[in-house]
Each structure stands twice: as C-alpha cells, then as structure tokens.
Design a protein around this motif. Structure first.
Motif, PDB file in Angstrom:
ATOM      1  N   UNK A   1       0.785  -1.288  -0.018  1.00 48.45           N
ATOM      2  CA  UNK A   1      -0.045  -0.103  -0.064  1.00 48.45           C
ATOM      3  C   UNK A   1       0.931   1.463   0.056  1.00 48.45           C
ATOM      4  N   UNK A   2       2.303   1.194  -0.096  1.00 43.84           N
ATOM      5  CA  UNK A   2       2.947   2.312  -0.335  1.00 43.84           C
ATOM      6  C   UNK A   2       4.386   2.063  -0.939  1.00 43.84           C
ATOM      7  N   UNK A   3       5.041   2.983  -1.740  1.00 42.93           N
ATOM      8  CA  UNK A   3       6.201   2.892  -2.522  1.00 42.93           C
ATOM      9  C   UNK A   3       7.255   2.481  -1.630  1.00 42.93           C
ATOM     10  N   UNK A   4       7.263   3.096  -0.243  1.00 44.06           N
ATOM     11  CA  UNK A   4       8.218   2.572   0.622  1.00 44.06           C
ATOM     12  C   UNK A   4       8.518   1.330   0.884  1.00 44.06           C
ATOM     13  N   UNK A   5       7.461   0.462   1.024  1.00 42.52           N
ATOM     14  CA  UNK A   5       7.429  -0.843   1.426  1.00 42.52           C
ATOM     15  C   UNK A   5       7.990  -1.636   0.261  1.00 42.52           C
ATOM     16  N   UNK A   6       7.708  -1.348  -0.916  1.00 39.34           N
ATOM     17  CA  UNK A   6       8.304  -1.745  -2.193  1.00 39.34           C
ATOM     18  C   UNK A   6      10.078  -1.524  -2.296  1.00 39.34           C
ATOM     19  N   UNK A   7      10.296  -0.238  -1.831  1.00 45.42           N
ATOM     20  CA  UNK A   7      11.716  -0.116  -1.823  1.00 45.42           C
ATOM     21  C   UNK A   7      12.210  -0.703  -0.678  1.00 45.42           C
ATOM     22  N   UNK A   8      11.752  -1.224   0.314  1.00 45.73           N
ATOM     23  CA  UNK A   8      12.312  -2.203   1.122  1.00 45.73           C
ATOM     24  C   UNK A   8      12.692  -3.475   0.459  1.00 45.73           C
ATOM     25  N   UNK A   9      11.632  -4.065  -0.257  1.00 42.57           N
ATOM     26  CA  UNK A   9      11.839  -5.023  -1.072  1.00 42.57           C
ATOM     27  C   UNK A   9      13.189  -5.073  -2.068  1.00 42.57           C
ATOM     28  N   UNK A  10      13.173  -3.950  -2.808  1.00 41.71           N
ATOM     29  CA  UNK A  10      14.336  -3.626  -3.505  1.00 41.71           C
ATOM     30  C   UNK A  10      15.821  -3.740  -2.781  1.00 41.71           C
ATOM     31  N   UNK A  11      15.643  -3.315  -1.617  1.00 44.58           N
ATOM     32  CA  UNK A  11      16.945  -3.385  -0.800  1.00 44.58           C
ATOM     33  C   UNK A  11      17.529  -4.882  -0.525  1.00 44.58           C
ATOM     34  N   UNK A  12      16.362  -5.521  -0.256  1.00 46.98           N
ATOM     35  CA  UNK A  12      16.388  -7.076  -0.091  1.00 46.98           C
ATOM     36  C   UNK A  12      17.248  -7.637  -1.283  1.00 46.98           C
ATOM     37  N   UNK A  13      17.017  -7.146  -2.534  1.00 43.50           N
ATOM     38  CA  UNK A  13      17.363  -7.613  -3.729  1.00 43.50           C
ATOM     39  C   UNK A  13      18.801  -7.033  -4.206  1.00 43.50           C
TER      40      UNK A  13
ATOM     41  N   UNK B   1      23.837  -9.604  -5.701  1.00 42.34           N
ATOM     42  CA  UNK B   1      23.938 -10.227  -6.887  1.00 42.34           C
ATOM     43  C   UNK B   1      23.228 -11.131  -6.912  1.00 42.34           C
ATOM     44  N   UNK B   2      23.427 -12.311  -5.982  1.00 38.64           N
ATOM     45  CA  UNK B   2      22.966 -13.796  -6.215  1.00 38.64           C
ATOM     46  C   UNK B   2      21.458 -13.620  -5.761  1.00 38.64           C
ATOM     47  N   UNK B   3      21.134 -12.809  -4.961  1.00 38.88           N
ATOM     48  CA  UNK B   3      19.551 -12.750  -4.540  1.00 38.88           C
ATOM     49  C   UNK B   3      18.939 -12.236  -5.796  1.00 38.88           C
ATOM     50  N   UNK B   4      19.424 -11.116  -6.367  1.00 43.06           N
ATOM     51  CA  UNK B   4      18.742 -10.520  -7.653  1.00 43.06           C
ATOM     52  C   UNK B   4      18.478 -11.713  -8.677  1.00 43.06           C
ATOM     53  N   UNK B   5      19.541 -12.426  -8.907  1.00 43.45           N
ATOM     54  CA  UNK B   5      19.691 -13.642  -9.660  1.00 43.45           C
ATOM     55  C   UNK B   5      18.669 -14.679  -9.482  1.00 43.45           C
TER      56      UNK B   5
END
Length: 261
Positions: free
Chosen positions: A62-74, A77-81
C-alpha cells in the motif's frame, strides 16, 4: 499564486515533481517541503519471506516505501539472480495487490504484475481483495510502515482472508521540517493554498503552519490528497477547501485551481 505542498519528493524521479508541474500548468507556483523521514527495519526477515512464495497466498503493497524495502533485499547479486530466474515467477502465479500508480510502477520494476492500482485507497483495495479471494488460502504477506492504518488488515480479518503483516519501515518527522517551514513563510509569505498528503503530515505540520500563519490562517485554502487525510484535517478543526477526487497530481491540481479561483 503560491501553493505549499507538504509531501516527500518522488523517489528517483528525474525532472520536476508531477504536482509542481500540474499546478504550474494552472498558473500556480508550488513549493514542496518534505514532512517525513523513513528508516528501514527487519530487512532480514523480509528477505526470508520474499524467497518463500510457497508459504503465502499473495502480496499486498500500500506504499512505495514498502516496495523500496523489497528492492533493498534484492541488492545482493546472487539474490537478484535467484529472484529473476525463479522467485518472481512464483509470486506472479499469485495475486499481487497495490494501492496507487506510484506503488504499481515500482512493483512492475521488480518484475511483478500488480492488481488494483486504480483503487486509490486501502478501503477500496480491501473490498477488491475480499471479492476476489478465497478464505482457505495461505496468508497474504503485507510489508508495511510503522504507522499504517488498520483499515485493510481489519477488513480482511473480519472477512476471513488470512493476512501476515511485517513492519519494514518506520516513519518519523523530517529533521528539518520546522526550519524549512519557517524559511518558506519568511521568504514567500503566507501561501494561498496548503496541501496535506497524509494524516502524519497533518500531525507533524499543522501546529507550525498555524503558528506561522497567525491571523491569516483563515485566508489559506487547505487541500487534501484524499478522504483519510481530509478526515485527519477536519478532526483538527481545519476547514478543508478541497480534496482530490483521486490521489493523483492532475486531480489535486484541478481541485486547488478551482478553490483558488
């Protein structure tokens, strides 16, 4: 005329803020003062949850900030892949709900397919989820902020839709808020209109705005981005001149322009 926008700048957005641009097209000079600061928390737990899609019925943002938190988790390199090769596709077999266009755009940038971007509020989104979803599913995962409203969790629980929430960012008052407001009033004078974008914005700014405006407070046209913010303003005894029909730059600018005619 001068319009004061009490909101955060759009993250990672190059070029002028859409609200400033829309108000300029109506002939008004808008200034943006950030109200909130954010601190991300529980990112290890969030990472674990993101990489176990089989344990959840879907995602809710429900907020852009929550999605930003997800981006930080990715970021690793290996997580992103791993995310790109298999995990995101598993999530895409489930429902991924969002409120608003800004959140939807960020969710798409993760490779996910959002539903509900036109809902505009958590109330409306919760109705959509209740209509669409079965109750005998694994819980939806809802990463959220420390001062989220209970509307969506309560509505889902009351209707038997299982939900698991995790606080992934904490919201606090921006450290320079009072100084920035004082500078604005000193340099620009009393604005013709002041727009609020969240109940926490009302909580953190209103007292200072009242103090700096003095007797001229009644001349200011106060605007709200939506019904929740409008309720918070009314509860503080503020006369709300206008509210955006939808929480977009176009709708808010049109409402303010009309109020200032």
């Amino acid at each position: 005329m001068h319009v004061l926008l009490l909101k955060e700048p759009r993250d990672g957005d190059s070029g002028p803020d859409p609200y400033i641009k829309e108000l300029a097209s109506h002939g008004h000079k808008a200034t943006l003062i950030p109200v909130l600061s954010f601190k991300f928390v529980s990112l290890n737990t969030l990472t674990d949850k993101l990489f176990q899609p089989e344990k959840h019925g879907g995602l809710i943002f429900t907020s852009p900030r929550a999605v930003e938190a997800v981006k930080m988790c990715l970021e690793a390199e290996e997580r992103r892949e791993e995310w790109n090769s298999s995990v995101k596709d598993k999530w895409n077999t489930k429902s991924i709900y969002v409120v608003g266009k800004a959140t939807a755009a960020l969710v798409r940038s993760l490779g996910l397919n959002p539903l509900g971007e036109d809902t505009g509020t958590a109330e409306v989104l919760s109705r959509v989820i209740i209509e669409r979803e079965d109750t005998n599913i694994p819980p939806f995962f809802f990463p959220c902020g420390s001062i989220k409203r209970e509307v969506l969790p309560t509505a889902l629980r009351d209707n038997g839709v299982p939900l698991e929430t995790l606080t992934v960012y904490q919201t606090a008052e921006h450290p320079d808020l009072e100084k920035n407001l004082k500078n604005y009033f000193t340099e620009q004078g009393i604005p013709a209109s002041v727009a609020f974008f969240s109940p926490s914005g009302v909580k953190f700014c209103l007292e200072v705005v009242r103090r700096l405006s003095g007797e001229q407070l009644t001349q200011i046209k106060f605007a709200a981005i939506g019904p929740t913010t409008q309720d918070a303003m009314t509860a503080e005894g503020l006369c709300v001149s206008c509210a955006a029909q939808k929480p977009t730059a176009e709708h808010l600018a049109a409402a303010i322009a009309k109020a200032l005619q």
